[in-house]
Every structure is written in structure tokens, then in C-alpha cells.
Design a protein around this motif. Sequence first.
Motif, PDB file in Angstrom:
ATOM      1  N   MET A   1       0.845  -1.194   0.000  1.00 25.05           N
ATOM      2  CA  MET A   1       0.000   0.000   0.000  1.00 25.05           C
ATOM      3  C   MET A   1       0.880   1.245   0.000  1.00 25.05           C
ATOM      4  O   MET A   1       1.296   1.743  -1.028  1.00 25.05           O
ATOM      5  CB  MET A   1      -0.943  -0.020   1.202  1.00 25.05           C
ATOM      6  N   PHE A   2       1.271   1.756   1.201  1.00 21.55           N
ATOM      7  CA  PHE A   2       2.132   2.921   1.313  1.00 21.55           C
ATOM      8  C   PHE A   2       3.206   2.624   2.347  1.00 21.55           C
ATOM      9  O   PHE A   2       2.890   2.275   3.484  1.00 21.55           O
ATOM     10  CB  PHE A   2       1.321   4.148   1.734  1.00 21.55           C
ATOM     11  N   ALA A   3       4.469   2.768   1.954  1.00 21.51           N
ATOM     12  CA  ALA A   3       5.573   2.425   2.847  1.00 21.51           C
ATOM     13  C   ALA A   3       5.634   3.401   4.012  1.00 21.51           C
ATOM     14  O   ALA A   3       5.614   4.620   3.830  1.00 21.51           O
ATOM     15  CB  ALA A   3       6.885   2.436   2.072  1.00 21.51           C
ATOM     16  N   LEU A   4       5.713   2.858   5.225  1.00 24.39           N
ATOM     17  CA  LEU A   4       5.788   3.676   6.429  1.00 24.39           C
ATOM     18  C   LEU A   4       6.950   3.236   7.309  1.00 24.39           C
ATOM     19  O   LEU A   4       6.907   3.385   8.537  1.00 24.39           O
ATOM     20  CB  LEU A   4       4.465   3.590   7.208  1.00 24.39           C
ATOM     21  N   ASP A   5       7.997   2.723   6.694  1.00 26.79           N
ATOM     22  CA  ASP A   5       9.161   2.290   7.450  1.00 26.79           C
ATOM     23  C   ASP A   5       9.768   3.473   8.203  1.00 26.79           C
ATOM     24  O   ASP A   5       9.949   4.562   7.645  1.00 26.79           O
ATOM     25  CB  ASP A   5      10.209   1.689   6.508  1.00 26.79           C
ATOM     26  N   GLY A   6      10.082   3.250   9.471  1.00 33.61           N
ATOM     27  CA  GLY A   6      10.685   4.294  10.284  1.00 33.61           C
ATOM     28  C   GLY A   6       9.699   5.254  10.907  1.00 33.61           C
ATOM     29  O   GLY A   6      10.086   6.140  11.678  1.00 33.61           O
ATOM     30  N   VAL A   7       8.430   5.092  10.594  1.00 28.38           N
ATOM     31  CA  VAL A   7       7.395   5.979  11.120  1.00 28.38           C
ATOM     32  C   VAL A   7       6.956   5.508  12.504  1.00 28.38           C
ATOM     33  O   VAL A   7       6.778   4.315  12.736  1.00 28.38           O
ATOM     34  CB  VAL A   7       6.183   6.015  10.168  1.00 28.38           C
ATOM     35  N   HIS A   8       6.802   6.448  13.425  1.00 31.02           N
ATOM     36  CA  HIS A   8       6.180   6.164  14.713  1.00 31.02           C
ATOM     37  C   HIS A   8       4.763   6.715  14.667  1.00 31.02           C
ATOM     38  O   HIS A   8       4.558   7.886  14.308  1.00 31.02           O
ATOM     39  CB  HIS A   8       6.967   6.802  15.854  1.00 31.02           C
ATOM     40  N   ALA A   9       3.787   5.895  15.034  1.00 31.29           N
ATOM     41  CA  ALA A   9       2.380   6.291  14.944  1.00 31.29           C
ATOM     42  C   ALA A   9       1.667   6.038  16.258  1.00 31.29           C
ATOM     43  O   ALA A   9       1.973   5.079  16.977  1.00 31.29           O
ATOM     44  CB  ALA A   9       1.686   5.516  13.824  1.00 31.29           C
ATOM     45  N   VAL A  10       0.709   6.891  16.556  1.00 27.54           N
ATOM     46  CA  VAL A  10      -0.183   6.730  17.702  1.00 27.54           C
ATOM     47  C   VAL A  10      -1.607   6.664  17.181  1.00 27.54           C
ATOM     48  O   VAL A  10      -2.016   7.503  16.362  1.00 27.54           O
ATOM     49  CB  VAL A  10      -0.047   7.897  18.702  1.00 27.54           C
ATOM     50  N   VAL A  11      -2.369   5.678  17.649  1.00 28.02           N
ATOM     51  CA  VAL A  11      -3.782   5.544  17.281  1.00 28.02           C
ATOM     52  C   VAL A  11      -4.592   5.483  18.571  1.00 28.02           C
ATOM     53  O   VAL A  11      -4.341   4.638  19.432  1.00 28.02           O
ATOM     54  CB  VAL A  11      -4.045   4.271  16.444  1.00 28.02           C
ATOM     55  N   THR A  12      -5.556   6.381  18.719  1.00 25.74           N
ATOM     56  CA  THR A  12      -6.439   6.322  19.883  1.00 25.74           C
ATOM     57  C   THR A  12      -7.682   5.506  19.557  1.00 25.74           C
ATOM     58  O   THR A  12      -8.070   5.366  18.402  1.00 25.74           O
ATOM     59  CB  THR A  12      -6.856   7.733  20.344  1.00 25.74           C
ATOM     60  N   GLY A  13      -8.301   4.961  20.598  1.00 27.70           N
ATOM     61  CA  GLY A  13      -9.460   4.091  20.386  1.00 27.70           C
ATOM     62  C   GLY A  13      -9.087   2.875  19.571  1.00 27.70           C
ATOM     63  O   GLY A  13      -9.807   2.470  18.653  1.00 27.70           O
ATOM     64  N   ALA A  14      -7.938   2.272  19.922  1.00 27.75           N
ATOM     65  CA  ALA A  14      -7.309   1.285  19.046  1.00 27.75           C
ATOM     66  C   ALA A  14      -7.555  -0.167  19.433  1.00 27.75           C
ATOM     67  O   ALA A  14      -6.996  -1.068  18.811  1.00 27.75           O
ATOM     68  CB  ALA A  14      -5.794   1.536  18.992  1.00 27.75           C
ATOM     69  N   ALA A  15      -8.404  -0.429  20.402  1.00 30.10           N
ATOM     70  CA  ALA A  15      -8.578  -1.806  20.860  1.00 30.10           C
ATOM     71  C   ALA A  15      -9.510  -2.630  19.980  1.00 30.10           C
ATOM     72  O   ALA A  15      -9.517  -3.853  20.066  1.00 30.10           O
ATOM     73  CB  ALA A  15      -9.102  -1.820  22.296  1.00 30.10           C
ATOM     74  N   PHE A 219      -3.276   6.109   3.615  1.00 25.26           N
ATOM     75  CA  PHE A 219      -2.889   7.017   2.532  1.00 25.26           C
ATOM     76  C   PHE A 219      -2.570   8.404   3.074  1.00 25.26           C
ATOM     77  O   PHE A 219      -1.521   8.983   2.779  1.00 25.26           O
ATOM     78  CB  PHE A 219      -3.994   7.105   1.487  1.00 25.26           C
ATOM     79  N   LEU A 220      -3.458   8.957   3.892  1.00 27.52           N
ATOM     80  CA  LEU A 220      -3.249  10.300   4.415  1.00 27.52           C
ATOM     81  C   LEU A 220      -2.056  10.365   5.370  1.00 27.52           C
ATOM     82  O   LEU A 220      -1.486  11.438   5.579  1.00 27.52           O
ATOM     83  CB  LEU A 220      -4.518  10.802   5.109  1.00 27.52           C
ATOM     84  N   ALA A 221      -1.680   9.216   5.937  1.00 26.35           N
ATOM     85  CA  ALA A 221      -0.530   9.161   6.839  1.00 26.35           C
ATOM     86  C   ALA A 221       0.794   8.997   6.107  1.00 26.35           C
ATOM     87  O   ALA A 221       1.861   9.107   6.712  1.00 26.35           O
ATOM     88  CB  ALA A 221      -0.709   8.001   7.824  1.00 26.35           C
ATOM     89  N   SER A 222       0.736   8.769   4.830  1.00 25.30           N
ATOM     90  CA  SER A 222       1.929   8.419   4.068  1.00 25.30           C
ATOM     91  C   SER A 222       2.592   9.627   3.434  1.00 25.30           C
ATOM     92  O   SER A 222       2.022  10.716   3.351  1.00 25.30           O
ATOM     93  CB  SER A 222       1.562   7.421   2.962  1.00 25.30           C
ATOM     94  N   ALA A 223       3.808   9.406   2.935  1.00 28.14           N
ATOM     95  CA  ALA A 223       4.530  10.459   2.226  1.00 28.14           C
ATOM     96  C   ALA A 223       3.829  10.840   0.927  1.00 28.14           C
ATOM     97  O   ALA A 223       3.976  11.962   0.441  1.00 28.14           O
ATOM     98  CB  ALA A 223       5.957  10.003   1.940  1.00 28.14           C
ATOM     99  N   GLU A 224       3.066   9.908   0.357  1.00 27.84           N
ATOM    100  CA  GLU A 224       2.348  10.192  -0.896  1.00 27.84           C
ATOM    101  C   GLU A 224       1.315  11.304  -0.726  1.00 27.84           C
ATOM    102  O   GLU A 224       0.891  11.918  -1.705  1.00 27.84           O
ATOM    103  CB  GLU A 224       1.665   8.929  -1.411  1.00 27.84           C
ATOM    104  N   ALA A 225       0.903  11.560   0.508  1.00 23.74           N
ATOM    105  CA  ALA A 225      -0.110  12.587   0.771  1.00 23.74           C
ATOM    106  C   ALA A 225       0.511  13.874   1.303  1.00 23.74           C
ATOM    107  O   ALA A 225      -0.167  14.671   1.956  1.00 23.74           O
ATOM    108  CB  ALA A 225      -1.132  12.059   1.763  1.00 23.74           C
ATOM    109  N   ASN A 226       1.795  14.098   1.000  1.00 16.49           N
ATOM    110  CA  ASN A 226       2.481  15.233   1.639  1.00 16.49           C
ATOM    111  C   ASN A 226       2.043  16.602   1.130  1.00 16.49           C
ATOM    112  O   ASN A 226       2.440  17.621   1.693  1.00 16.49           O
ATOM    113  CB  ASN A 226       4.007  15.081   1.536  1.00 16.49           C
ATOM    114  N   TRP A 227       1.205  16.679   0.092  1.00 12.87           N
ATOM    115  CA  TRP A 227       0.706  17.963  -0.387  1.00 12.87           C
ATOM    116  C   TRP A 227      -0.800  18.067  -0.187  1.00 12.87           C
ATOM    117  O   TRP A 227      -1.480  18.858  -0.812  1.00 12.87           O
ATOM    118  CB  TRP A 227       1.080  18.196  -1.856  1.00 12.87           C
ATOM    119  N   ILE A 228      -1.309  17.244   0.723  1.00 15.22           N
ATOM    120  CA  ILE A 228      -2.731  17.272   1.066  1.00 15.22           C
ATOM    121  C   ILE A 228      -2.850  17.703   2.523  1.00 15.22           C
ATOM    122  O   ILE A 228      -2.307  17.051   3.412  1.00 15.22           O
ATOM    123  CB  ILE A 228      -3.391  15.894   0.881  1.00 15.22           C
ATOM    124  N   THR A 229      -3.537  18.787   2.763  1.00 16.53           N
ATOM    125  CA  THR A 229      -3.801  19.199   4.147  1.00 16.53           C
ATOM    126  C   THR A 229      -5.096  19.987   4.206  1.00 16.53           C
ATOM    127  O   THR A 229      -5.484  20.660   3.235  1.00 16.53           O
ATOM    128  CB  THR A 229      -2.616  19.998   4.732  1.00 16.53           C
TER     129      THR A 229
END
Length: 242
Positions: A1-15, A219-229
Motif C-alpha cells: 500500500m504505502f511504505a511507512l518504514d521508520g514511522v512512529h504512529a499513535v492511534v487512539t481508540g485502538a482496541a 494514505f493520508l498518513a503516508s509520504a504520498e499525501a504530503n501535499w494534502i492538508t
Amino acid sequence: MFALDGVHAVVTGAARGIGLATATALAAQGAEVTLIDRDAVALTALDSPHRTIALDVTDHDALADAVRTSLADGPGHAVLVNNAALLDTTPLAELTPERWERVHAVNLTAALTTIRAAIAPMRARGGRIVNVASVAGRQGGGLLGTAAYASSKAGLISLTRSAARELATEGITVNAVAPGPVDTGLINDQDPELLRRILAAVPVGRLGTAEDIAAAVCFLASAEANWITGAVLDVNGGALMA
């Protein structure tokens, strides 16, 4: 899908549900994920190789500390997914100030807390913030999610755009995903006739899955979306058109 190697992520409501599917999808793409949820038993049952933190997102000091700590290091950009939510279907005439405040505390104020906490670590290496809103916040409610829920999600959409404006020059993007009706426990617990009406309101003819929403978040978390805000990605099977 979208490479996220090296990324640290936090997800709330994640259970469970969308949060768990999102955490799983982010991890599958290489991210190191911290799962936050108030249900300590459910987090333990996941037997996840990733960090889990049991806390109520209305405990703002603990929540902010968890976000800052989790996003402090890593070679890649940082990711924050605000997914924790409280569904409310209380009719307006029966809606108490206490219930209103509780729904907004979970659905909106907690997102403000995490976004503020994420700014410093994200400034250091860039960041992606994705808020999980709702079609209810676009429509003013509907078959599920009345005044308190819909207004909290509309507020989350507005917070998304405000934060996007303020943080754009910091290398931080802020976007939202607005799901339609998703096949989770919240939906399945409803009256069968209401379920029939919900399904009839979705043009593609099926409920969404948690994985449908997770893919959009990735997708929105990835580098591919770096010009979307400041965007709101509607993932609802066409329900917003209905």
C-alpha cells in the motif's frame, strides 16, 4: 500500500473496530504503532507486539504525555490518528448538558489534546495528523448519531482545517476521514429495522468495513499525501450523496 518504514504512529481508540484495523494497517506498512484505549482488558487480549497504553482520553495530562513519549523518536515522520469516539443517539429533547459534555470531551477535546502534544515531536521531523470524523458531522446527524455526536464530529472537521492552516509551515499536515456506516459492533447492536434503513441509504449496497477506513487513513498518513492538508476524505459508499 504505502511504505511507512521508520514511522512512529499513535492511534487512539485502538482496541477494536476502525482503530484496531488502522493500527494493524499502519504496522503492516512498517510503522511502529502505539495503541491507546481505555479498555485495558481488550488491549491485553490483542497480544500485540506494539506498545499499548490503557487510559481514558479525557485524562488530558496522561493522554498528552503518552503522545509526546510515543512520538519522541524515529527516523521517519510521526503519525497521529485520532479515532477514539463515543457514539450518542440521545434525542435532542432528552440531551443533558452532562451527556453533551462527555461526548464532546471524548470526540473533540481529546483530539485537541493529542494535536497539541504532537506538535513538538512533529516539528522535529514532520508529521501527519488524521482525524476520524463521520458523515454525521457533514450532514448534521442522520440515522445514527444525533445532536451531541454530530456536532462533535462537525467540530472535529473544523478543528482539522484550523490546525491544518496553523501547522502547514511546520511540516505537519492535518486531514480527516469521514466514514459512513461501518460494519462494527456499534452498528450491529442496532434494531434490525434501523439497520435495514441504514443499508438502504448507502448507494453501493453494503456497509463499510473497518479496513475500508484504515486504507484511507494509511494514505493520508503516508509520504504520498504530503501535499494534502485541510482535506476531508469521505469514505461512505456514496451515503453523503443519498
